[in-house]
Design a protein around this motif. Structure first.
Motif, PDB file in Angstrom:
ATOM      1  N   ILE A  65      14.946  24.381  -0.514  1.00 57.46           N
ATOM      2  CA  ILE A  65      15.075  24.772  -1.830  1.00 57.46           C
ATOM      3  C   ILE A  65      16.511  24.408  -2.091  1.00 57.46           C
ATOM      4  O   ILE A  65      17.078  24.750  -1.939  1.00 57.46           O
ATOM      5  CB  ILE A  65      14.748  26.201  -2.877  1.00 57.46           C
ATOM      6  N   GLY A  66      16.341  23.174  -2.875  1.00 55.19           N
ATOM      7  CA  GLY A  66      18.116  23.147  -3.533  1.00 55.19           C
ATOM      8  C   GLY A  66      17.772  20.810  -4.070  1.00 55.19           C
ATOM      9  O   GLY A  66      16.703  20.942  -4.581  1.00 55.19           O
ATOM     10  N   LYS A  67      19.355  21.261  -4.474  1.00 56.62           N
ATOM     11  CA  LYS A  67      19.110  19.317  -4.605  1.00 56.62           C
ATOM     12  C   LYS A  67      18.896  18.449  -3.804  1.00 56.62           C
ATOM     13  O   LYS A  67      17.711  17.601  -4.245  1.00 56.62           O
ATOM     14  CB  LYS A  67      20.952  18.965  -5.379  1.00 56.62           C
ATOM     15  N   VAL A  68      18.721  18.966  -2.337  1.00 56.89           N
ATOM     16  CA  VAL A  68      18.845  16.914  -1.894  1.00 56.89           C
ATOM     17  C   VAL A  68      17.107  17.454  -1.630  1.00 56.89           C
ATOM     18  O   VAL A  68      16.718  15.685  -2.280  1.00 56.89           O
ATOM     19  CB  VAL A  68      18.953  17.644   0.095  1.00 56.89           C
ATOM     20  N   PRO A  69      16.304  18.001  -1.495  1.00 57.42           N
ATOM     21  CA  PRO A  69      14.661  18.173  -2.200  1.00 57.42           C
ATOM     22  C   PRO A  69      14.239  17.922  -3.193  1.00 57.42           C
ATOM     23  O   PRO A  69      13.645  16.847  -2.946  1.00 57.42           O
ATOM     24  CB  PRO A  69      13.870  19.426  -1.375  1.00 57.42           C
ATOM     25  N   PRO A  87       0.616  -1.343  -0.178  1.00 52.75           N
ATOM     26  CA  PRO A  87       0.360   0.161  -0.064  1.00 52.75           C
ATOM     27  C   PRO A  87       1.025   1.535   0.105  1.00 52.75           C
ATOM     28  O   PRO A  87       0.463   2.639  -1.103  1.00 52.75           O
ATOM     29  CB  PRO A  87      -0.890  -0.031   1.213  1.00 52.75           C
ATOM     30  N   ILE A  88       2.224   1.455   0.463  1.00 52.65           N
ATOM     31  CA  ILE A  88       2.468   2.582   0.761  1.00 52.65           C
ATOM     32  C   ILE A  88       3.430   2.816  -0.701  1.00 52.65           C
ATOM     33  O   ILE A  88       3.435   4.110  -1.051  1.00 52.65           O
ATOM     34  CB  ILE A  88       4.167   2.483   1.751  1.00 52.65           C
ATOM     35  N   LEU A  89       3.690   1.369  -1.399  1.00 49.75           N
ATOM     36  CA  LEU A  89       4.391   1.813  -2.789  1.00 49.75           C
ATOM     37  C   LEU A  89       2.747   2.331  -3.947  1.00 49.75           C
ATOM     38  O   LEU A  89       3.646   3.078  -4.580  1.00 49.75           O
ATOM     39  CB  LEU A  89       5.044   0.616  -3.535  1.00 49.75           C
ATOM     40  N   ASP A  90       1.589   1.717  -3.965  1.00 50.92           N
ATOM     41  CA  ASP A  90       1.219   2.137  -4.605  1.00 50.92           C
ATOM     42  C   ASP A  90       0.706   4.018  -4.177  1.00 50.92           C
ATOM     43  O   ASP A  90       0.932   4.430  -4.931  1.00 50.92           O
ATOM     44  CB  ASP A  90      -0.732   1.836  -3.594  1.00 50.92           C
ATOM     45  N   VAL A  91       0.646   4.145  -2.861  1.00 47.05           N
ATOM     46  CA  VAL A  91       0.441   5.660  -2.808  1.00 47.05           C
ATOM     47  C   VAL A  91       1.595   6.570  -3.483  1.00 47.05           C
ATOM     48  O   VAL A  91       1.184   7.701  -3.610  1.00 47.05           O
ATOM     49  CB  VAL A  91       0.512   6.027  -0.777  1.00 47.05           C
ATOM     50  N   MET A  92       2.773   5.901  -2.895  1.00 46.37           N
ATOM     51  CA  MET A  92       3.787   6.887  -3.679  1.00 46.37           C
ATOM     52  C   MET A  92       3.725   7.169  -5.272  1.00 46.37           C
ATOM     53  O   MET A  92       4.167   7.497  -5.661  1.00 46.37           O
ATOM     54  CB  MET A  92       5.255   6.202  -3.290  1.00 46.37           C
ATOM     55  N   GLN A  93       3.034   5.818  -5.929  1.00 47.96           N
ATOM     56  CA  GLN A  93       3.260   6.045  -7.451  1.00 47.96           C
ATOM     57  C   GLN A  93       1.874   6.903  -7.481  1.00 47.96           C
ATOM     58  O   GLN A  93       2.049   7.282  -8.970  1.00 47.96           O
ATOM     59  CB  GLN A  93       2.854   4.252  -7.909  1.00 47.96           C
ATOM     60  N   THR A  94       0.684   6.757  -6.700  1.00 48.55           N
ATOM     61  CA  THR A  94      -0.549   7.808  -7.462  1.00 48.55           C
ATOM     62  C   THR A  94      -0.277   8.728  -6.895  1.00 48.55           C
ATOM     63  O   THR A  94      -0.969   9.916  -7.337  1.00 48.55           O
ATOM     64  CB  THR A  94      -1.818   6.869  -6.541  1.00 48.55           C
ATOM     65  N   ILE A  95      -0.484   9.465  -5.486  1.00 47.58           N
ATOM     66  CA  ILE A  95       0.198  10.275  -4.994  1.00 47.58           C
ATOM     67  C   ILE A  95       1.359  11.973  -5.926  1.00 47.58           C
ATOM     68  O   ILE A  95       1.984  11.428  -6.999  1.00 47.58           O
ATOM     69  CB  ILE A  95       0.451  10.974  -3.910  1.00 47.58           C
ATOM     70  N   PRO A  96      -0.287  12.675  -6.521  1.00 49.09           N
ATOM     71  CA  PRO A  96       0.223  13.710  -7.538  1.00 49.09           C
ATOM     72  C   PRO A  96       2.151  14.448  -6.432  1.00 49.09           C
ATOM     73  O   PRO A  96       2.331  14.321  -5.372  1.00 49.09           O
ATOM     74  CB  PRO A  96      -0.276  14.794  -7.177  1.00 49.09           C
ATOM     75  N   SER A  97       2.848  14.558  -6.912  1.00 52.57           N
ATOM     76  CA  SER A  97       4.126  14.380  -6.664  1.00 52.57           C
ATOM     77  C   SER A  97       4.162  15.940  -6.187  1.00 52.57           C
ATOM     78  O   SER A  97       4.688  16.205  -5.579  1.00 52.57           O
ATOM     79  CB  SER A  97       5.523  15.245  -7.967  1.00 52.57           C
ATOM     80  N   PHE A  98       3.725  16.844  -6.609  1.00 53.60           N
ATOM     81  CA  PHE A  98       3.081  18.439  -5.834  1.00 53.60           C
ATOM     82  C   PHE A  98       2.790  17.978  -3.825  1.00 53.60           C
ATOM     83  O   PHE A  98       3.367  18.748  -3.408  1.00 53.60           O
ATOM     84  CB  PHE A  98       2.199  18.682  -6.877  1.00 53.60           C
ATOM     85  N   VAL A  99       2.593  17.474  -4.457  1.00 49.93           N
ATOM     86  CA  VAL A  99       1.943  16.974  -2.722  1.00 49.93           C
ATOM     87  C   VAL A  99       3.072  16.631  -2.258  1.00 49.93           C
ATOM     88  O   VAL A  99       2.872  17.093  -0.588  1.00 49.93           O
ATOM     89  CB  VAL A  99       0.603  16.165  -2.573  1.00 49.93           C
ATOM     90  N   TYR A 100       3.517  15.402  -2.406  1.00 52.57           N
ATOM     91  CA  TYR A 100       4.851  15.596  -1.123  1.00 52.57           C
ATOM     92  C   TYR A 100       6.151  17.191  -1.493  1.00 52.57           C
ATOM     93  O   TYR A 100       7.137  16.305  -0.724  1.00 52.57           O
ATOM     94  CB  TYR A 100       5.382  13.595  -1.082  1.00 52.57           C
ATOM     95  N   LEU A 101       5.902  17.437  -2.002  1.00 51.60           N
ATOM     96  CA  LEU A 101       6.938  18.136  -2.593  1.00 51.60           C
ATOM     97  C   LEU A 101       6.891  18.870  -1.560  1.00 51.60           C
ATOM     98  O   LEU A 101       7.835  19.941  -0.820  1.00 51.60           O
ATOM     99  CB  LEU A 101       7.316  19.294  -3.596  1.00 51.60           C
ATOM    100  N   ILE A 102       5.630  19.581  -1.192  1.00 62.04           N
ATOM    101  CA  ILE A 102       5.042  20.717   0.257  1.00 62.04           C
ATOM    102  C   ILE A 102       6.138  20.197   1.263  1.00 62.04           C
ATOM    103  O   ILE A 102       7.063  20.910   1.508  1.00 62.04           O
ATOM    104  CB  ILE A 102       3.944  20.686   0.658  1.00 62.04           C
ATOM    105  N   PRO A 103       5.581  19.064   2.404  1.00 57.22           N
ATOM    106  CA  PRO A 103       6.514  18.662   2.976  1.00 57.22           C
ATOM    107  C   PRO A 103       7.731  18.212   2.979  1.00 57.22           C
ATOM    108  O   PRO A 103       8.893  18.811   3.886  1.00 57.22           O
ATOM    109  CB  PRO A 103       5.832  16.863   3.352  1.00 57.22           C
ATOM    110  N   VAL A 104       8.088  18.356   1.502  1.00 53.59           N
ATOM    111  CA  VAL A 104      10.084  18.147   1.249  1.00 53.59           C
ATOM    112  C   VAL A 104      10.690  19.565   1.468  1.00 53.59           C
ATOM    113  O   VAL A 104      11.983  19.391   2.145  1.00 53.59           O
ATOM    114  CB  VAL A 104       9.847  17.498   0.992  1.00 53.59           C
ATOM    115  N   VAL A 105       9.740  20.558   0.768  1.00 54.92           N
ATOM    116  CA  VAL A 105      10.418  21.382   0.540  1.00 54.92           C
ATOM    117  C   VAL A 105      10.485  22.460   2.226  1.00 54.92           C
ATOM    118  O   VAL A 105      11.088  23.254   2.919  1.00 54.92           O
ATOM    119  CB  VAL A 105       9.879  22.214  -0.198  1.00 54.92           C
TER     120      VAL A 105
END
Length: 295
Positions: free
Chosen positions: A160-164, A137-155
């Protein structure tokens, strides 16, 4: 009827309170542990910066020679090797060399990280049905959730930068290598495993001497898909400060520069085709080697 009108309002209030609670909790977490996380990822950032500078500082004939050698070693095809060399010559001729090297750096590091993390996770899934039920289920979420959604907590955590950007690429690209490693090991013939057990092989010997070698075609198919998915994140990663071919594409979108976007987009396509052909050819060679009975 009064209940039907009050119920949605109550739901909206509860949802608003839940969102506020999540936001406040995450802000507190980022303030408390943000510096520790940056320190943890600092060696990775230094390696990425060093690797990118190495690619940029290396003379272009050496880079093209290495690309040609790797393409030949993987594909054993003069067509693929010549096509890869000509593609990089065209990239340099049209002034996209530096952006391509930056993209090559982050894709290479992301692929290495995905392989280093994904294969052990896939092995754990293959050895335990409970682990597979937990991770799938974790892999399913990683593949289906829009990338902009998990960019928010990472940023929010790392700025901003290479690691995020690298983390975002890895989140999107790691599921194929995990899934196909798991599948490849599970597809190993049970009779082969029983024969290994009959010769007194330990679990470790069965894993590294039988299961992984027989699963290599599937694993390399996962590597192929991981590289393709990492390349597809190049433009999105450029939105959070990752240098590469995605930056001019993003600039072209903002300013409606058709030629700029088209040329850099074709450079990304050229990289994708080269990586795809080389990894596919290598996977097919492994498959034919396995089927010939010489594994």
């Amino acid at each position: 009827m009064e209940f039907l009108t009050e119920f949605p309002e109550m739901g909206r209030r509860d949802l608003s309170q839940l969102r506020q609670g999540i936001d406040e909790g995450f802000k507190t977490f980022s303030r408390t542990y943000g510096e520790q996380l940056e320190a943890f990822f600092s060696p990775l950032l230094k390696f990425m910066v060093w690797f990118e500078k190495l690619l940029l500082a290396a003379p272009w004939p050496i880079i093209i020679l290495i690309i040609g050698a790797l393409a030949w070693a993987g594909s054993r095809s003069w067509k693929v090797t010549t096509g890869g060399v000509l593609a990089f010559l065209a990239i340099g001729y049209f002034g996209m060399w530096e952006d391509t090297m930056a993209t090559l750096a982050i894709i290479s590091v992301a692929t290495i990280l995905c392989i280093a993390l994904g294969i052990p996770i896939g092995i754990m899934m293959a050895r335990s049905d409970r682990m597979q039920a937990l991770i799938t289920p974790i892999l399913d979420v990683m593949q289906t959730i829009p990338s902009f959604v998990y960019l928010i907590p990472v940023v929010m955590l790392l700025g901003i930068g290479k690691v995020p950007g690298l983390i975002a690429v890895c989140i999107y690209a790691i599921p194929p290598i995990v899934r196909l490693t798991n599948l490849g090991i599970r597809l190993v013939d049970r009779e082969v495993l029983e024969a290994a057990e009959a010769f007194g092989a330990s679990h470790r010997q069965k894993l590294f001497g039988v299961q992984i070698p027989l699963a290599l075609p599937n694993i390399f198919a996962g590597v192929n898909q991981t590289i393709m998915m990492a390349l597809s994140m190049v433009v999105i990663a450029s939105m959070i400060g990752v240098k590469g071919l995605g930056v001019p594409v993003l600039r072209a979108i903002s300013n409606q520069y058709l030629a700029l976007g088209l040329m850099n987009g074709l450079a990304i396509v050229a990289l994708a085709i080269i990586f795809d052909r080389v990894s596919q050819s290598y996977g097919k060679r492994l498959q034919s080697y396995r089927e010939s009975g010489h594994e």
